[in-house]
Design a protein around this motif. Structure first.
Motif, PDB file in Angstrom:
ATOM      1  N   VAL A  72      -7.630  -8.179  -3.267  1.00 49.22           N
ATOM      2  CA  VAL A  72      -7.457  -6.777  -2.861  1.00 49.22           C
ATOM      3  C   VAL A  72      -8.231  -6.495  -1.578  1.00 49.22           C
ATOM      4  CG1 VAL A  72      -7.942  -4.377  -3.501  1.00 49.22           C
ATOM      5  CG2 VAL A  72      -6.949  -5.947  -5.187  1.00 49.22           C
ATOM      6  N   SER A  73      -9.429  -7.047  -1.478  1.00 49.27           N
ATOM      7  CA  SER A  73     -10.234  -6.853  -0.269  1.00 49.27           C
ATOM      8  C   SER A  73      -9.550  -7.456   0.949  1.00 49.27           C
ATOM      9  CB  SER A  73     -11.611  -7.497  -0.465  1.00 49.27           C
ATOM     10  OG  SER A  73     -12.393  -7.368   0.703  1.00 49.27           O
ATOM     11  N   ASP A  74      -9.011  -8.665   0.810  1.00 50.64           N
ATOM     12  CA  ASP A  74      -8.338  -9.319   1.940  1.00 50.64           C
ATOM     13  C   ASP A  74      -7.140  -8.505   2.419  1.00 50.64           C
ATOM     14  OD1 ASP A  74     -10.134 -11.382   1.855  1.00 50.64           O
ATOM     15  OD2 ASP A  74      -8.794 -12.801   0.858  1.00 50.64           O
ATOM     16  N   MET A  75      -6.309  -8.059   1.488  1.00 49.97           N
ATOM     17  CA  MET A  75      -5.119  -7.305   1.881  1.00 49.97           C
ATOM     18  C   MET A  75      -5.486  -5.927   2.421  1.00 49.97           C
ATOM     19  SD  MET A  75      -1.824  -7.701   2.150  1.00 49.97           S
ATOM     20  CE  MET A  75      -0.587  -8.313   1.013  1.00 49.97           C
ATOM     21  N   SER A  76      -6.469  -5.286   1.824  1.00 57.90           N
ATOM     22  CA  SER A  76      -6.901  -3.964   2.300  1.00 57.90           C
ATOM     23  C   SER A  76      -7.432  -4.048   3.720  1.00 57.90           C
ATOM     24  CB  SER A  76      -7.984  -3.387   1.374  1.00 57.90           C
ATOM     25  OG  SER A  76      -7.497  -3.226   0.071  1.00 57.90           O
ATOM     26  N   GLU A  77      -8.271  -5.036   3.973  1.00 54.38           N
ATOM     27  CA  GLU A  77      -8.835  -5.191   5.310  1.00 54.38           C
ATOM     28  C   GLU A  77      -7.747  -5.532   6.330  1.00 54.38           C
ATOM     29  OE1 GLU A  77     -11.903  -4.483   6.392  1.00 54.38           O
ATOM     30  OE2 GLU A  77     -12.124  -3.700   4.358  1.00 54.38           O
ATOM     31  N   PHE A  78      -6.787  -6.331   5.907  1.00 53.76           N
ATOM     32  CA  PHE A  78      -5.677  -6.654   6.811  1.00 53.76           C
ATOM     33  C   PHE A  78      -4.945  -5.380   7.224  1.00 53.76           C
ATOM     34  CE2 PHE A  78      -1.185  -7.411   7.551  1.00 53.76           C
ATOM     35  CZ  PHE A  78      -1.208  -8.442   8.482  1.00 53.76           C
ATOM     36  N   PHE A  79      -4.652  -4.501   6.252  1.00 54.16           N
ATOM     37  CA  PHE A  79      -3.910  -3.273   6.562  1.00 54.16           C
ATOM     38  C   PHE A  79      -4.752  -2.300   7.393  1.00 54.16           C
ATOM     39  CE2 PHE A  79      -0.532  -4.653   3.897  1.00 54.16           C
ATOM     40  CZ  PHE A  79       0.571  -3.905   4.291  1.00 54.16           C
ATOM     41  N   LYS A  80      -6.029  -2.248   7.153  1.00 50.65           N
ATOM     42  CA  LYS A  80      -6.899  -1.391   7.970  1.00 50.65           C
ATOM     43  C   LYS A  80      -6.862  -1.831   9.431  1.00 50.65           C
ATOM     44  CE  LYS A  80     -10.292  -0.212   4.378  1.00 50.65           C
ATOM     45  NZ  LYS A  80     -11.686  -0.431   3.924  1.00 50.65           N
ATOM     46  N   LYS A  81      -7.010  -3.124   9.629  1.00 52.13           N
ATOM     47  CA  LYS A  81      -7.044  -3.652  11.001  1.00 52.13           C
ATOM     48  C   LYS A  81      -5.681  -3.537  11.668  1.00 52.13           C
ATOM     49  CE  LYS A  81     -10.968  -6.809  10.737  1.00 52.13           C
ATOM     50  NZ  LYS A  81     -11.592  -6.236   9.541  1.00 52.13           N
ATOM     51  N   LYS A  82      -4.623  -3.774  10.914  1.00 55.91           N
ATOM     52  CA  LYS A  82      -3.283  -3.682  11.487  1.00 55.91           C
ATOM     53  C   LYS A  82      -2.990  -2.238  11.891  1.00 55.91           C
ATOM     54  CE  LYS A  82       0.650  -5.552  12.610  1.00 55.91           C
ATOM     55  NZ  LYS A  82       0.722  -6.632  13.622  1.00 55.91           N
ATOM     56  N   ASN A  97      -0.157 -18.615  -0.705  1.00 54.48           N
ATOM     57  CA  ASN A  97      -1.004 -19.715  -1.172  1.00 54.48           C
ATOM     58  C   ASN A  97      -2.485 -19.447  -0.987  1.00 54.48           C
ATOM     59  OD1 ASN A  97       1.164 -21.307  -2.002  1.00 54.48           O
ATOM     60  ND2 ASN A  97       1.461 -22.140   0.052  1.00 54.48           N
ATOM     61  N   ASP A  98      -2.814 -18.400  -0.222  1.00 53.26           N
ATOM     62  CA  ASP A  98      -4.221 -18.041  -0.001  1.00 53.26           C
ATOM     63  C   ASP A  98      -4.706 -16.968  -0.967  1.00 53.26           C
ATOM     64  OD1 ASP A  98      -4.461 -19.796   2.200  1.00 53.26           O
ATOM     65  OD2 ASP A  98      -3.478 -18.327   3.489  1.00 53.26           O
ATOM     66  N   PHE A  99      -3.803 -16.439  -1.792  1.00 50.00           N
ATOM     67  CA  PHE A  99      -4.180 -15.423  -2.767  1.00 50.00           C
ATOM     68  C   PHE A  99      -4.388 -16.057  -4.148  1.00 50.00           C
ATOM     69  CE2 PHE A  99      -1.838 -12.546   0.191  1.00 50.00           C
ATOM     70  CZ  PHE A  99      -2.827 -11.595   0.380  1.00 50.00           C
ATOM     71  N   ASN A 100      -5.379 -15.556  -4.865  1.00 54.78           N
ATOM     72  CA  ASN A 100      -5.583 -15.986  -6.249  1.00 54.78           C
ATOM     73  C   ASN A 100      -4.390 -15.591  -7.118  1.00 54.78           C
ATOM     74  OD1 ASN A 100      -8.415 -16.996  -6.027  1.00 54.78           O
ATOM     75  ND2 ASN A 100      -8.802 -14.876  -5.448  1.00 54.78           N
ATOM     76  N   LEU A 101      -3.676 -14.554  -6.680  1.00 54.64           N
ATOM     77  CA  LEU A 101      -2.511 -14.073  -7.424  1.00 54.64           C
ATOM     78  C   LEU A 101      -1.417 -15.132  -7.575  1.00 54.64           C
ATOM     79  CD1 LEU A 101      -1.888 -10.433  -6.145  1.00 54.64           C
ATOM     80  CD2 LEU A 101      -2.424 -11.117  -8.465  1.00 54.64           C
ATOM     81  N   LYS A 102      -1.480 -16.169  -6.736  1.00 55.50           N
ATOM     82  CA  LYS A 102      -0.459 -17.216  -6.836  1.00 55.50           C
ATOM     83  C   LYS A 102      -0.452 -17.849  -8.225  1.00 55.50           C
ATOM     84  CE  LYS A 102      -3.288 -21.053  -5.050  1.00 55.50           C
ATOM     85  NZ  LYS A 102      -4.557 -20.279  -4.875  1.00 55.50           N
ATOM     86  N   ASN A 103      -1.605 -17.784  -8.908  1.00 55.21           N
ATOM     87  CA  ASN A 103      -1.728 -18.401 -10.228  1.00 55.21           C
ATOM     88  C   ASN A 103      -1.050 -17.603 -11.337  1.00 55.21           C
ATOM     89  OD1 ASN A 103      -3.346 -20.559  -9.224  1.00 55.21           O
ATOM     90  ND2 ASN A 103      -5.127 -19.197  -9.215  1.00 55.21           N
ATOM     91  N   ILE A 104      -0.703 -16.342 -11.055  1.00 58.44           N
ATOM     92  CA  ILE A 104      -0.053 -15.522 -12.091  1.00 58.44           C
ATOM     93  C   ILE A 104       1.246 -14.897 -11.584  1.00 58.44           C
ATOM     94  CG2 ILE A 104      -2.276 -15.007 -13.194  1.00 58.44           C
ATOM     95  CD1 ILE A 104      -2.075 -12.183 -12.031  1.00 58.44           C
ATOM     96  N   SER A 105       1.723 -15.361 -10.438  1.00 62.93           N
ATOM     97  CA  SER A 105       2.901 -14.744  -9.825  1.00 62.93           C
ATOM     98  C   SER A 105       4.214 -15.374 -10.276  1.00 62.93           C
ATOM     99  CB  SER A 105       2.799 -14.807  -8.295  1.00 62.93           C
ATOM    100  OG  SER A 105       1.732 -13.995  -7.835  1.00 62.93           O
ATOM    101  N   LEU A 134      -5.860 -13.452   6.915  1.00 68.74           N
ATOM    102  CA  LEU A 134      -4.460 -13.422   6.515  1.00 68.74           C
ATOM    103  C   LEU A 134      -3.601 -13.516   7.763  1.00 68.74           C
ATOM    104  CD1 LEU A 134      -4.356 -10.615   3.787  1.00 68.74           C
ATOM    105  CD2 LEU A 134      -4.565 -13.076   3.465  1.00 68.74           C
ATOM    106  N   LYS A 135      -2.596 -14.346   7.713  1.00 67.96           N
ATOM    107  CA  LYS A 135      -1.708 -14.527   8.862  1.00 67.96           C
ATOM    108  C   LYS A 135      -0.730 -13.353   8.950  1.00 67.96           C
ATOM    109  CE  LYS A 135      -0.622 -18.622   7.247  1.00 67.96           C
ATOM    110  NZ  LYS A 135      -1.761 -18.939   6.352  1.00 67.96           N
ATOM    111  N   ASP A 136      -0.514 -12.882  10.152  1.00 69.62           N
ATOM    112  CA  ASP A 136       0.400 -11.761  10.389  1.00 69.62           C
ATOM    113  C   ASP A 136       1.842 -12.262  10.381  1.00 69.62           C
ATOM    114  OD1 ASP A 136       1.247  -9.212  10.913  1.00 69.62           O
ATOM    115  OD2 ASP A 136       0.098  -8.965  12.755  1.00 69.62           O
ATOM    116  N   VAL A 137       2.772 -11.317  10.323  1.00 67.07           N
ATOM    117  CA  VAL A 137       4.193 -11.649  10.363  1.00 67.07           C
ATOM    118  C   VAL A 137       4.866 -10.838  11.464  1.00 67.07           C
ATOM    119  CG1 VAL A 137       4.287 -12.203   7.909  1.00 67.07           C
ATOM    120  CG2 VAL A 137       4.818  -9.877   8.658  1.00 67.07           C
ATOM    121  N   SER A 138       5.960 -11.350  11.950  1.00 71.48           N
ATOM    122  CA  SER A 138       6.729 -10.611  12.950  1.00 71.48           C
ATOM    123  C   SER A 138       7.417  -9.432  12.273  1.00 71.48           C
ATOM    124  CB  SER A 138       7.764 -11.540  13.583  1.00 71.48           C
ATOM    125  OG  SER A 138       8.563 -10.842  14.506  1.00 71.48           O
ATOM    126  N   TYR A 139       7.265  -8.240  12.850  1.00 70.09           N
ATOM    127  CA  TYR A 139       7.804  -7.043  12.213  1.00 70.09           C
ATOM    128  C   TYR A 139       8.035  -5.968  13.270  1.00 70.09           C
ATOM    129  CZ  TYR A 139       8.404  -3.495   8.546  1.00 70.09           C
ATOM    130  OH  TYR A 139       8.915  -2.527   7.706  1.00 70.09           O
TER     131      TYR A 139
END
Length: 373
Positions: free
Chosen positions: A357-367, A64-72, A26-31
């Motif tokens: 969920v795994s992708d976002m969870s792992e992103f937050f753990k690493k961040k 666009n990298d999330f499956n959720l895009k199909n129901i968002s 997952l690509k990070d954002v400026s924050y």
């Protein structure tokens, strides 16, 4: 046993490569992260809670990298900061208890899929063994307004809420004074005048002869509302005391994925309606004070929030499932084509929910880990 140095080097390179690949999925954002909030967050679960808009910014960057895009594409009213400790029992105007979302600071119009997604991600960060299928099934049951077993621990919360009632908590108020802590300070003359003007705008809600017994300015370090202005107010209201909290309102954290955000007053009215219905306490209110918007809410002793650390692991699993059910109920009140949304939720495969969920969870753990180091 003779070690092969070249193989060891190759193995280390491979491990590092896989770590880097996973970290960059997952690509990070400026924050701009508040260092006090980082310090106050003991783990990635609390880190996610503290920077609510960061979650939505990351999703938007990678949508666009999330499956959720199909129901968002299905819009509704989102609670905004759906996580397992933002639910609880609230007392309505007639003092009956209701289990629902108890923090509406970040609520607003947005793709409702992201509310469920945030609840799933935060639950997985809290308990890596939580079953997403159970949460999805409970959520759909809420959408359909089906019966759902209330966990014993929540029944105990409801009972506690009824016993405590609408009086101030004795942990918060003692001898007609608000209990002080290190974050509290006395008000300036202009702040006090603003509080008094705000209280006078209540129409047929407060006793006409109410008296201000005590008032303090305070703040909170951790959590999504950390750093915002707050006031604690204790009133003599008729024959009883009433504890109110003024919370500074800012742009809701769903702003990256939201359009046409209503005014603070309209946003609170809609959130209260969708979360609590027409029977909500009339004490909820938005006022303008010293060029800021403040949300006033009652601090009843009977308003009891979920605290996961007080429960067992099995109790927490049941609580989180019931929260997913409650979220479904809340969403059912704002989605125009409910059957279409139910079909879309069911259309996403188990593996697709799991991957997102795994992708976002792992992103937050690493961040979280990178910011703590």
């Amino acid at each position: 046993m003779k070690l092969n140095l070249s193989k060891i080097i190759m193995f280390c390179f491979l491990v590092n490569f896989l770590d880097q690949a996973n970290a960059s999925k997952l690509k990070d954002v400026s924050y701009s992260f508040d260092s006090e909030k980082i310090t106050a967050a003991p783990d990635s679960f609390h880190f996610l809670r503290s920077f609510v808009d960061f979650f939505y910014l990351v999703f938007k960057k990678n949508q666009n990298d999330f499956n959720l895009k199909n129901i968002s594409d299905v819009q509704g009213w989102c609670v905004g900061d759906a996580h397992p400790e933002n639910f609880g029992v609230l007392l309505l105007e007639n003092q009956s208890p209701l289990f629902t979302m108890n923090d509406i600071d970040d609520s607003g119009p947005c793709p409702v899929a992201l509310d469920l997604f945030r609840l799933m991600v935060s639950s997985r960060l809290y308990d890596e063994k939580i079953k997403l299928d159970d949460l999805k099934d409970a959520y759909v049951a809420g959408l359909k307004k089906e019966g759902f077993k209330v966990p014993k621990s929540i029944l105990e919360m409801i009972s506690k809420s009824q016993k405590r009632g609408i009086v101030p908590s004795d942990k918060k108020v003692s001898d007609n004074k608000i209990v002080r802590d290190s974050q509290m300070k006395e008000l300036s003359d202009s702040e006090f005048a603003g509080i008094k003007r705000a209280l006078n705008t209540y129409d047929h809600v407060l006793d006409p002869n109410f008296q201000i017994l005590d008032v303090l300015a305070t703040s909170k370090v951790g959590g999504g509302s950390g750093g915002l202005s707050r006031y604690e107010v204790l009133l003599k209201n008729g024959n009883s005391n009433l504890h109110l909290e003024f919370k500074e309102m800012v742009n809701p954290s769903v702003y990256p994925v939201s359009e046409n955000i209503p005014s603070p007053d309209q946003r609170v009215k809609k959130s209260i309606l969708f979360n609590q219905g027409l029977g909500a306490s009339r004490l909820y209110k938005v006022v303008e004070m010293n060029a800021k918007s403040f949300f006033i809410r009652p601090r009843f002793a009977g308003n009891v929030g979920v605290t996961l650390e007080k429960q067992s692991t099995s109790d927490n699993k049941e609580i989180i499932q019931y929260e997913a059910f409650s979220l479904g109920l809340i969403h059912s009140r704002s989605i125009s084509d409910l059957n279409r949304w139910i079909d879309k939720v069911d259309s996403l495969k188990k593996s697709e929910w799991e991957n997102d969920v795994s992708d976002m969870s792992e992103f937050f753990k690493k961040k979280y880990k990178s910011l703590k180091n």
